[in-house]
Scaffold this active site. Structure first.
Site, PDB file in Angstrom:
ATOM      1  N   TRP A  16      75.188  30.482  31.146  1.00  0.00           N
ATOM      2  CA  TRP A  16      76.351  31.370  31.094  1.00  0.00           C
ATOM      3  C   TRP A  16      75.997  32.579  30.240  1.00  0.00           C
ATOM      4  CZ3 TRP A  16      80.680  31.083  27.102  1.00  0.00           C
ATOM      5  CH2 TRP A  16      81.717  31.956  27.437  1.00  0.00           C
ATOM      6  N   ASP A  44      78.091  21.538  26.817  1.00  0.00           N
ATOM      7  CA  ASP A  44      79.199  22.425  27.148  1.00  0.00           C
ATOM      8  C   ASP A  44      79.850  21.882  28.424  1.00  0.00           C
ATOM      9  OD1 ASP A  44      80.982  24.462  27.551  1.00  0.00           O
ATOM     10  OD2 ASP A  44      79.502  26.057  27.773  1.00  0.00           O
ATOM     11  N   LYS A 101      89.949  25.811  33.071  1.00  0.00           N
ATOM     12  CA  LYS A 101      89.770  25.660  34.511  1.00  0.00           C
ATOM     13  C   LYS A 101      90.510  24.447  35.058  1.00  0.00           C
ATOM     14  CE  LYS A 101      86.307  28.444  33.203  1.00  0.00           C
ATOM     15  NZ  LYS A 101      85.978  28.758  31.791  1.00  0.00           N
TER      16      LYS A 101
END
Length: 396
Positions: free
Chosen positions: A130, A211, A246
């Site tokens: 990311w 993560d 999300k």
């Protein structure tokens, strides 16, 4: 004070969004921003969230601070969601969790915590990772390096190279791993590969930082946490950063969690005191509203099942979009193999086209994606996939 500053470049994804909004093309397609969208291109509020939010409105009677740890119930339920209620580390009282301002906040808390644990630690991230990972950790004064991960040519994992690199990492360093739905490649570790990574991690002694921003978007809530659960069984120390943006659709509420695991309860207590000091020095107290929504849902069996059902709809839509795009490209007579898209997981994939081709898609077809050809799968729909596939076919 400001005279010596020079302007920094804008975030490329946000820049794409600005260009997309200014584009008047009737068939324009946004594949840049990584948020879930329904078939109409809208990011809805989940029905279970609406119910929980109304309960919050009806029962909340104060806006007083909730303390640096955040809501104890939220922390407990998030820990159980990630590790399972009967996980050995949880039963041994080795896990400590704090609420954070989103998953990004969790990562920044982890970064400052690592800096206090080992000031000279190197943090290793996958190549690619990311885009904000590097900036977050460098902002905390941590040196960031990469280990091999994704092969752009074969559209597969560089797993052997990854393992070889991990076997060279010092016990004083930290390795960041994506729990599921790897951002930006969509290429996840299999359970067998996770087992091998966990074995190397335990042998080398470095600290894993996992993560987990997309739990439930890959194969399912429990399945996506496989690496988290198994890693926590095998190592003495571990850090987990998770997000509710999300899977609960709470993008604006900015709620996530940071969990640490010590080798025993006593060590975890000491580490927790440091973690709380870090929190105090960054934002003092976490936001409460998003955490209240999540704990209301996870703490009510009916609402939790409703959430799991709504999450399954989102997951199945994204997986369906992957297969739909691959099939439409075949219908367009494309000979290049794009089957890897259907095999990947989560919100993102690389198309595997050149930056020049990406620019052509934008300038001539009003199709917007990141220059690396990373696409947000949720931006595909039944109404735009034919145009998208036809446009891609013209630039190959």
């Amino acid at each position: 004070m400001f005279e010596l500053l020079t302007a920094l470049p804008a975030d490329p994804i946000l820049g794409l969004l600005t260009q997309y909004r200014a584009d008047n093309h009737a068939n324009k397609v946004d594949l840049g921003v990584g948020v879930y969208k329904d078939p109409k291109g809208h990011t809805p509020i989940l029905d279970c969230v609406k119910v929980a939010e109304q309960r919050r409105t009806d029962t909340e009677d104060t806006k007083v601070y909730i303390g640096p740890t955040g809501s104890p119930l939220f922390n407990q339920l998030m820990t159980e969601l990630a590790f399972g209620k009967s996980h050995p580390a949880l039963l041994a009282n080795r896990i400590r969790t704090v609420s954070t301002p989103g998953g990004t906040g969790a990562l920044r808390v982890a970064a400052d915590f690592i800096k206090r644990c080992r000031p000279n630690a190197v943090l290793w991230v996958s190549d690619p990772t990311w885009a904000n990972h590097t900036g977050l950790f460098e902002a905390a004064g941590i040196t960031v390096k990469t280990y091999p991960y994704y092969d752009y040519d074969t559209k597969s994992l560089k797993f052997e190279q990854m393992i070889a690199a991990l076997k060279q990492i010092s016990k004083d360093d930290v390795v960041l791993l994506h729990a599921c739905c790897h951002n930006p490649s969509g290429m996840d570790l299999t359970t067998t590969q996770w087992d091998e990574v966990i074995k190397v991690t335990a042998h080398q002694g470095f600290t894993p930082l996992i993560d987990m921003a997309y739990q439930g978007f890959g194969d399912g809530v429990d399945e996506d946490a496989y690496g988290v659960k198994e890693m926590a069984k095998a190592v003495e120390n571990m850090i987990l950063c998770s997000s509710c943006s999300k899977n609960f659709g709470l993008y604006r509420e900015r709620i996530g969690a940071c969990s640490i695991i010590g080798k025993d309860a006593a060590q975890s207590d000491v580490a927790f005191s440091v973690l709380l000091y870090v929190v105090r020095c960054i934002y003092s107290m976490p936001p409460a509203h998003g955490a209240a929504i999540v704990e209301t849902i996870l703490g009510d069996e009916t609402l939790k099942q409703q959430w799991l059902d709504e999450l399954a709809v989102m997951r199945n839509r994204i997986n369906g979009n992957r297969a739909m795009l691959v099939n439409k490209l075949i219908e367009q007579g494309v000979s290049q193999d794009f089957s890897f898209i259907a095999a990947q997981k989560g919100m993102f994939s690389f198309l595997g086209i050149s930056p020049t081709q990406v620019e052509t898609l934008k300038s001539q077809h009003s199709i917007y994606m990141v220059g690396s050809s990373r696409i947000s799968i949720a931006g595909i729909s039944e109404s735009n996939v034919d145009y998208l596939a036809k446009s891609i076919a013209t630039i190959l």
